[in-house]
Design an enzyme around this catalytic site. Structure first.
Site, PDB file in Angstrom:
ATOM      1  N   GLU A 143       2.285  11.052   8.648  1.00  0.00           N
ATOM      2  CA  GLU A 143       3.040   9.931   9.229  1.00  0.00           C
ATOM      3  C   GLU A 143       4.093  10.383  10.234  1.00  0.00           C
ATOM      4  OE1 GLU A 143       4.468   7.632   5.894  1.00  0.00           O
ATOM      5  OE2 GLU A 143       2.554   6.585   5.727  1.00  0.00           O
ATOM      6  N   GLU A 300      -4.254   6.199   2.418  1.00  0.00           N
ATOM      7  CA  GLU A 300      -3.358   5.948   1.286  1.00  0.00           C
ATOM      8  C   GLU A 300      -3.463   4.456   0.982  1.00  0.00           C
ATOM      9  OE1 GLU A 300       0.647   7.315   1.878  1.00  0.00           O
ATOM     10  OE2 GLU A 300      -0.004   9.269   2.602  1.00  0.00           O
TER      11      GLU A 300
HETATM   12  C1  GAL Z   1       3.558   7.029   2.604  1.00  0.00           C
HETATM   13  C2  GAL Z   1       3.570   8.539   2.677  1.00  0.00           C
HETATM   14  C3  GAL Z   1       3.316   9.142   1.319  1.00  0.00           C
HETATM   15  C4  GAL Z   1       4.225   8.514   0.315  1.00  0.00           C
HETATM   16  C5  GAL Z   1       4.037   7.021   0.316  1.00  0.00           C
HETATM   17  C6  GAL Z   1       4.919   6.328  -0.682  1.00  0.00           C
HETATM   18  O1  GAL Z   1       4.100   6.424   3.697  1.00  0.00           O
HETATM   19  O2  GAL Z   1       2.603   9.021   3.577  1.00  0.00           O
HETATM   20  O3  GAL Z   1       3.539  10.523   1.362  1.00  0.00           O
HETATM   21  O4  GAL Z   1       5.521   8.845   0.646  1.00  0.00           O
HETATM   22  O5  GAL Z   1       4.329   6.531   1.579  1.00  0.00           O
HETATM   23  O6  GAL Z   1       6.257   6.387  -0.380  1.00  0.00           O
END
Ligand code: GAL
Length: 672
Positions: A143, A300
């Site tokens: 990110e 994710e």
């Molecule tokens: C995403 C990030 C993850 C984790 C998740 C929850 O944006 O890529 O590493 O931090 O949020 O906070």
């Protein structure tokens, strides 16, 4: 193969647990894990000392269950031994303060020492894993984001400007630096727009935002080049943050990658609302697909309640599966859940995975295991299936950056304006591609380009070609106000688009918060409808366009607010206000009819319908986002792939938060 996976942090747990994790993952149907994107301190525990053995062992256990691996390059979270070397490694925030150690993403993307360490760890990993049969691809960093305003970036910005403008005379002219005596006589005098400098010159600030975006594109390319050279058989991706993230030009960032991956949390951070608005994730998915005009990965996918210091709302039974299918319905060819098990420690101890802290499978695991079994059966039929909307919305990061500097109205938000229009299309189940203004538009019937504030000749040429070929283009207020240097144009608005729109803006009126001006529709098909102008009212003068709506109030009552211009075989609609939800709901019905676009299906509120095409076979996704059973009336017959049952034309019930994936019956001609 359809990729179904989970983000896994074996370094957070005792090694004895790994076999059990891999077994449970395989039982859930997972065939891939993402590993190591925050593991720098384990991969290079001390400067120049590398340790891949622990990761090799983890990968081997997973391989025993046919689980493949995407590796993250760990550069989003550098270890203390590195960051302790120099304060200059840390980025400086907009308020002029330097970050300190203790979180992540705190590095300066232009720091040459950081680049050296990056090259070394990425090269080491790439060389070590190039021949590992389990590894299929890479996620670079994690990110990307956050502008850095440090002295190193300032010097790099000055160099960037030198390349862009060639001479200070040119730069001073383009920026209008004569204003307040800002004319520069040396490149080294040029500042970065930190808050402490007050409201900056808009030309300088826009260039700095472009430079800050390019900084991550360049930093990413450095890693891409290493990975491509060392691991030619692996794909290279980065995980993007959807439509909402507005600090990087995502079209630029996507260009060097093989695929776009996306992090999707429909309930968001600490969000405890009972209902999640489905158009939010849909817009992000359509944006992610638009960045490369190809299907994407959900890297994710939300797996539990979110939260860092506090806990967000628990996903309701069925929601995780529903949201994952929503990603698929919008073009995901892989769904990877974040994360496997909720960590017991660290900042994200309340960001839940599929398993809770204790590691015992529960409701969320069972829900995804059910989905895993479905994906095993149907994945092949879905994978690679294309999405072919007839409608596009043009997203301009340049305009978005410019509005960050001068929004023009305290209540105006480019993102909200965009969402407003998208929501109306989504609510009618009209598929949308989100594209760049200069992308090939020839496959669309309707293109909506909200507030293209910074307009280039190239944008205008592309839009004009689309219209001349018979397309319907929609342009909204605050379009064409700025040139590429963020100076207001020396023309009547909408500037370079005035001729195509057949209108000029005589005056504009910024309305106070909450105030509106009623609109009176005067064109067939819309007459008698109620809607209001809000935030901004362009008072139009037609130079050839037909009036669609007039203002009903204020000193400009009776003057045109919306107009339609016929250009060759095409049409251009200028909407001179931001308007309320009713306005866009009304206009969207009219616009799609004008462009000959039909909604996929009329469905009750909260029921989303999309389609994907596996060659010439249509897959219809029907997603019930509500907590009640709903009924849709299908105009097609086929098989619901999820349960193998046949569906026929007519009413079909869909359970709360359930999904239908209908493979349409082959038409007779096709069989012949
Ligand atoms: C995403 C990030 C993850 C984790 C998740 C929850 O944006 O890529 O590493 O931090 O949020 O906070």
């Amino acid at each position: 193969m359809f990729t179904f996976g989970v983000d896994y942090y074996p370094e957070h747990w005792p090694e004895e647990r790994r076999a059990e994790d891999a077994r449970l993952m395989a039982e859930a149907g997972f065939n891939l894990v993402r590993l190591a994107e925050f593991a720098w301190s384990r991969l290079e525990p001390r400067e120049g000392v590398f340790d891949f053995e622990w990761l090799d062992r983890a990968i081997a256990i997973l391989a025993g269950h046919d689980i493949q691996v995407v590796l993250g390059t760990p550069t989003a979270s550098p270890p203390p031994w590195l960051m302790d070397r120099s304060a200059e490694l840390f980025l400086v925030r907009e308020d002029g303060r330097r970050a300190t150690f203790g979180n992540r993403r705190e590095y300066c993307p232009n720091n040459p020492v950081y680049h050296d360490y990056t090259r070394r760890i990425v090269t080491q990993m790439a060389e070590h894993y190039a021949g590992c049969p389990s590894v299929v691809g890479w996620q670079i960093d994690n990110e990307f984001g956050a502008r850095c305003f440090c002295p190193i970036c300032r010097t790099a910005f000055q160099e960037w400007l030198r390349r862009r403008y060639g001479s200070l005379d040119e730069l001073n002219t383009r920026w209008g630096a004569v204003f307040w005596s800002h004319e520069y006589t040396g490149w080294e005098q040029i500042p970065v727009p930190v808050e402490t400098g007050g409201s900056p010159n808009p030309g300088l600030a826009l260039d700095f935002y472009r430079f800050a975006s390019d900084s991550y594109v360049d930093y990413q390319r450095m890693q891409v080049d290493i990975l491509r050279e060392k691991c030619p058989d692996h794909f290279v991706a980065h995980n993007f943050m959807g439509f909402g993230y507005d600090r990087i030009d995502y079209f630029d960032l996507a260009r060097d990658l093989d695929l776009v991956a996306w992090d999707i949390y429909p309930r968001g951070f600490w969000d405890v609302r009972a209902e999640v608005e489905p158009s939010g994730a849909a817009l992000s998915a359509d944006t992610m697909r638009g960045l490369k005009h190809q299907n994407f990965w959900a890297m994710e996918q939300q797996a539990g309640p979110s939260g860092w210091e506090t806990v967000g709302g628990t996903p309701r039974p069925g929601e995780l599966r529903l949201w994952a299918y929503q990603s698929i319905a919008h073009g995901a060819d892989a769904v990877v859940f974040f994360r496997w098990r909720t960590c017991r420690f660290g900042t994200e101890a309340y960001w839940h995975g599929l398993l809770d802290h204790h590691g015992i499978p529960g409701r969320r695991y069972e829900e995804i295991r059910r989905m895993g079994a479905e994906i095993k059966r149907i994945g092949e039929q879905i994978h690679g299936a294309a999405i072919k909307p007839e409608v596009a919305m043009a997203l301009s990061y340049e305009s978005r950056f410019a509005f960050q500097i001068q929004p023009g109205h305290p209540q105006f938000s480019y993102a909200e304006h965009f969402r407003h229009i998208y929501r109306a299309l989504h609510g009618r189940n009209v598929p949308v591609d989100v594209v760049a203004p200069t992308d090939d538009l020839s496959s669309y019937s309707l293109v909506i380009a909200p507030a293209l504030h910074v307009l280039s000749e190239a944008d205008v040429g592309n839009l004009a070609r689309f219209v001349e070929a018979g397309g319907v283009l929609v342009v909204t207020s605050r379009t064409g106000v700025k040139d590429e240097h963020n100076a207001v144009v020396n023309q009547r608005l909408p500037g370079l688009l005035a001729e195509l729109c057949g209108v000029v803006v005589e005056e504009y009126d910024a309305l106070p918060e909450g105030e509106c001006n009623e609109l009176e529709f005067v064109c067939p098909g819309l007459a008698g409808r109620d809607a209001s102008a809000s935030i901004w009212c362009d008072v139009l003068n037609s130079t050839g366009a037909t009036v669609v709506a007039r203002y009903a109030q204020s000193y400009y009552a009776g003057e045109p607010a919306i107009a339609l211009n016929e250009v060759g075989a095409g049409r251009v609609v200028y909407v001179g206000t931001f308007g309320d939800a009713i306005l866009w709901s009304t206009l969207v019905d009219w616009l799609i009819a004008l462009a000959g676009v039909k909604p996929l299906l009329a469905a009750p509120e909260g029921v989303e319908v999309t389609e994907r095409w596996q060659r010439d076979r249509r897959l219809l996704f029907v997603l019930n986002h509500t907590a009640e059973e709903q009924e849709v009336v299908l105009d097609t017959a086929g098989v619901n792939l999820l349960d193998g049952g046949s569906v026929v034309e007519g009413a079909v019930a869909i359970a709360p938060r359930d999904v239908l994936v209908i493979l349409e019956e082959q038409q007779e001609e096709e069989i012949i």
